[in-house]
Design a protein around this motif. Sequence first.
Motif, short mmCIF file in Angstrom:
data_model
loop_
_atom_site.label_atom_id
_atom_site.label_comp_id
_atom_site.label_asym_id
_atom_site.label_seq_id
_atom_site.Cartn_x
_atom_site.Cartn_y
_atom_site.Cartn_z
N THR A 122 -15.65 -1.72 -2.61
CA THR A 122 -15.10 -1.01 -1.46
C THR A 122 -13.88 -0.24 -1.91
O THR A 122 -12.94 -0.82 -2.47
N PHE A 123 -13.89 1.07 -1.71
CA PHE A 123 -12.72 1.87 -2.08
C PHE A 123 -11.63 1.70 -1.03
O PHE A 123 -11.88 1.79 0.17
N LYS A 124 -10.42 1.48 -1.52
CA LYS A 124 -9.28 1.35 -0.62
C LYS A 124 -8.90 2.71 -0.04
O LYS A 124 -9.17 3.75 -0.65
N PRO A 125 -8.25 2.72 1.11
CA PRO A 125 -7.70 3.98 1.61
C PRO A 125 -6.69 4.53 0.60
O PRO A 125 -5.95 3.78 -0.03
N SER A 126 -6.67 5.85 0.45
CA SER A 126 -5.75 6.47 -0.51
C SER A 126 -4.49 6.99 0.16
O SER A 126 -3.54 7.36 -0.53
N ALA A 127 -4.47 7.03 1.47
CA ALA A 127 -3.30 7.51 2.20
C ALA A 127 -3.40 7.01 3.64
O ALA A 127 -4.42 6.41 4.04
N TYR A 128 -2.34 7.25 4.39
CA TYR A 128 -2.30 6.81 5.79
C TYR A 128 -1.75 7.94 6.65
O TYR A 128 -0.90 8.73 6.21
N LEU A 129 -2.28 8.03 7.86
CA LEU A 129 -1.72 8.99 8.81
C LEU A 129 -0.29 8.60 9.15
O LEU A 129 0.15 7.48 8.88
N VAL B 280 0.83 -1.20 0.00
CA VAL B 280 0.00 0.00 0.00
C VAL B 280 0.86 1.24 0.00
O VAL B 280 2.03 1.22 0.35
N TRP B 281 0.24 2.32 -0.39
CA TRP B 281 0.91 3.61 -0.49
C TRP B 281 0.72 4.37 0.82
O TRP B 281 -0.38 4.52 1.32
N ASP B 282 1.82 4.85 1.38
CA ASP B 282 1.68 5.53 2.67
C ASP B 282 1.21 6.96 2.50
O ASP B 282 0.76 7.58 3.46
N GLY B 283 1.30 7.53 1.31
CA GLY B 283 0.72 8.85 1.05
C GLY B 283 1.38 9.99 1.77
O GLY B 283 0.76 11.02 1.99
N ASN C 66 0.81 7.84 11.90
CA ASN C 66 0.82 6.71 12.83
C ASN C 66 0.40 5.41 12.17
O ASN C 66 0.32 4.37 12.83
N GLY C 67 0.12 5.45 10.86
CA GLY C 67 -0.22 4.25 10.12
C GLY C 67 -1.70 4.01 9.94
O GLY C 67 -2.09 3.11 9.19
N SER C 68 -2.56 4.78 10.58
CA SER C 68 -4.01 4.58 10.45
C SER C 68 -4.46 4.98 9.05
O SER C 68 -4.01 6.00 8.50
N PRO C 69 -5.38 4.21 8.44
CA PRO C 69 -5.81 4.51 7.07
C PRO C 69 -6.68 5.75 7.00
O PRO C 69 -7.43 6.07 7.92
N LEU C 70 -6.57 6.45 5.88
CA LEU C 70 -7.44 7.58 5.57
C LEU C 70 -8.29 7.22 4.37
O LEU C 70 -7.77 6.92 3.29
N ARG C 71 -9.60 7.24 4.55
CA ARG C 71 -10.49 6.94 3.44
C ARG C 71 -10.42 8.05 2.39
O ARG C 71 -10.16 9.20 2.71
N THR C 72 -10.67 7.67 1.15
CA THR C 72 -10.65 8.64 0.05
C THR C 72 -11.76 9.66 0.24
O THR C 72 -12.89 9.32 0.59
N LEU C 73 -11.43 10.93 -0.02
CA LEU C 73 -12.42 12.00 0.03
C LEU C 73 -12.49 12.63 -1.36
O LEU C 73 -11.50 13.15 -1.87
N PHE C 74 -13.67 12.56 -1.97
CA PHE C 74 -13.88 13.12 -3.31
C PHE C 74 -14.42 14.54 -3.19
O PHE C 74 -15.46 14.78 -2.56
N LEU C 75 -13.71 15.48 -3.82
CA LEU C 75 -14.02 16.90 -3.73
C LEU C 75 -14.47 17.41 -5.10
O LEU C 75 -13.73 17.27 -6.08
N MET D 264 -3.55 16.62 -0.76
CA MET D 264 -3.85 16.26 -2.14
C MET D 264 -2.64 15.75 -2.92
O MET D 264 -2.79 14.90 -3.78
N ARG D 265 -1.48 16.26 -2.68
CA ARG D 265 -0.35 16.02 -3.59
C ARG D 265 0.83 15.36 -2.87
O ARG D 265 1.80 16.03 -2.55
N PRO D 266 0.87 14.06 -2.66
CA PRO D 266 -0.28 13.15 -2.76
C PRO D 266 -1.04 13.16 -1.45
O PRO D 266 -0.62 13.78 -0.48
N GLY D 267 -2.12 12.46 -1.38
CA GLY D 267 -2.93 12.43 -0.17
C GLY D 267 -4.22 11.69 -0.41
O GLY D 267 -4.37 10.96 -1.39
N HIS D 268 -5.18 11.89 0.48
CA HIS D 268 -6.43 11.14 0.40
C HIS D 268 -7.54 11.91 -0.30
O HIS D 268 -8.66 11.38 -0.44
N VAL D 269 -7.27 13.14 -0.76
CA VAL D 269 -8.29 13.98 -1.39
C VAL D 269 -8.11 13.97 -2.90
O VAL D 269 -7.00 14.15 -3.41
N PHE D 270 -9.23 13.77 -3.62
CA PHE D 270 -9.21 13.78 -5.08
C PHE D 270 -10.23 14.80 -5.58
O PHE D 270 -11.42 14.67 -5.31
#
Length: 515
Positions: A325-332, A130-133, A334-343, A495-501
């Motif tokens: 199910t959408f995968k997390p796009s990034a991680y905090l 996975v991508w740590d973002g 501390n390793g916790s997943p961040l769900r994708t946020l569509f903007l 966003m660059r990169p991150g969990h926001v698209f």
Amino acid sequence: MAGTSGEAAMPLSVAEIAARAQDFEYNPYIRLKVWLRTAELLLREAQIYEDEGNIQQAYMLLMRFVTLVADKLSAHPDSKEPANRRALKMMIKSIPDAVDRLEVLKPRIVARYNTWQTENAGREESAADVWDGQGPGSKRRLSKYAEADPAIAGRAKTLEASEHSGLAVKLAHKEIQRRDDVRRTTRQSNDRDQGGYEGDDSTDLQRRIEDTRRRMDSRERHTGGTPKKLTKPHPSASEPSLAAPRSSEYRYPSISKSRPFQYEDSIGKMERNFGRESAPPIPEKQVIRSTISYESPAPMRPAKLLKEEPPSSTPSPVDEPSAYTFKPSAYLENGSPLRTLFLPTLLRESFLSIARPNTQANLETCGILCGTLISNALFISRLVIPEQESTSDTCETTNEGALFDYCDKEDLMVLGWIHTHPSQTCFMSSRDLHTHCGYQVMMPESIAIVCAPSKSPSWGVFRMTDPPGMKSVLNCRQTGLFHPHPETDIYTDAMRPGHVFETPGLEFKVVDLRP
């Protein structure tokens, strides 16, 4: 399909999910009302995941809710204040229902886990790549958190958000429309059961007119008299139908009298009146419509509605939220997943248009980003402009009760906020950091959009780092408008990169709650 995993990975056991539910940081210095909103959000998310068949994530959120309310909030320093006591009591009353739902989900999780163990005995599963973002040029790494995420562990057909934004938009439009229809139908049914209709003035007025007509009919039958006709229209009544004859006398909209239909009498009347001049046509029953938008709270400015495509009447399986199910796009950090946020791509343009008068007067403007959860991804579908007080360097929301009442009524989640810097550069000030901290406590994926139209770059999408940003701000006791924090990496680009698209074609509405 590229970027799609069609084979289910190993599901989690009840013990693993329970351990994940306990893995959150509680800070008693955060106001109790923020924690209460967090608890309410946990219940709302759990219901969505359960409806979509994601029982692992639903179980984790319900258990976290019980732990937070029963073990933490009851001992919060603010729990003794009268203003908080009632809200906390209401939240505590939700615990038995949450426990009942846990008991229903638990055997299903156990059965699923045991089935997988039996079918895959001796098989070794490789760790997810996975991508740590984190920051530009981030490399892929193995993460134990990917396998420990109840939202995707054991789920078939997981999607990469970056490769399936078109499908995400399609899913969002269809599901948001479906939920709106269900909520509207439920609201109307409840209002009918209660004998009132607070949300629709026209229906309430129509009911009162019908009641008045029935009383007049009843009086006529009992007294033998004829009710007098009003010579002027009642100010709350609508205009008569165009089909009605013009007259100075007021005519009520035609409403069926509460008497049985007599077939023989009707035939007799037709025979007696045959050949005579027909009576003027009875005006058709009218639906009296309110000028206030159904979806907008009163008083408020009309909501700006972007063009929406009508939902398909026969959705295909690919359009069902439970199918993917959408995968997390990034991680905090501390390793916790961040769900994708569509903007929505056009949201900033709409906000800047609303903020322009304040911007020209060197005053800040803020808006609240609201939306919903679908298929383990977050979609911003509403830009709400709350009541606020502004200066050149600050913007404070007022009457927060009206904002949260609106969100509750429309079943919306608060996903972040957006504000302007009329004369400053694009950055997160210390005041902004303290404000955003509350949003990110409620939901780790919450974002802060800063718009600096006179500078370059003119905008940015940010989140706080965790650690060290969240802990640093939560423990900060400085009260000045602008004050430094010792950490240099207290927030980061989302966003660059991150969990926001930023997503073209994602529809949204604008609602202005300002008087």
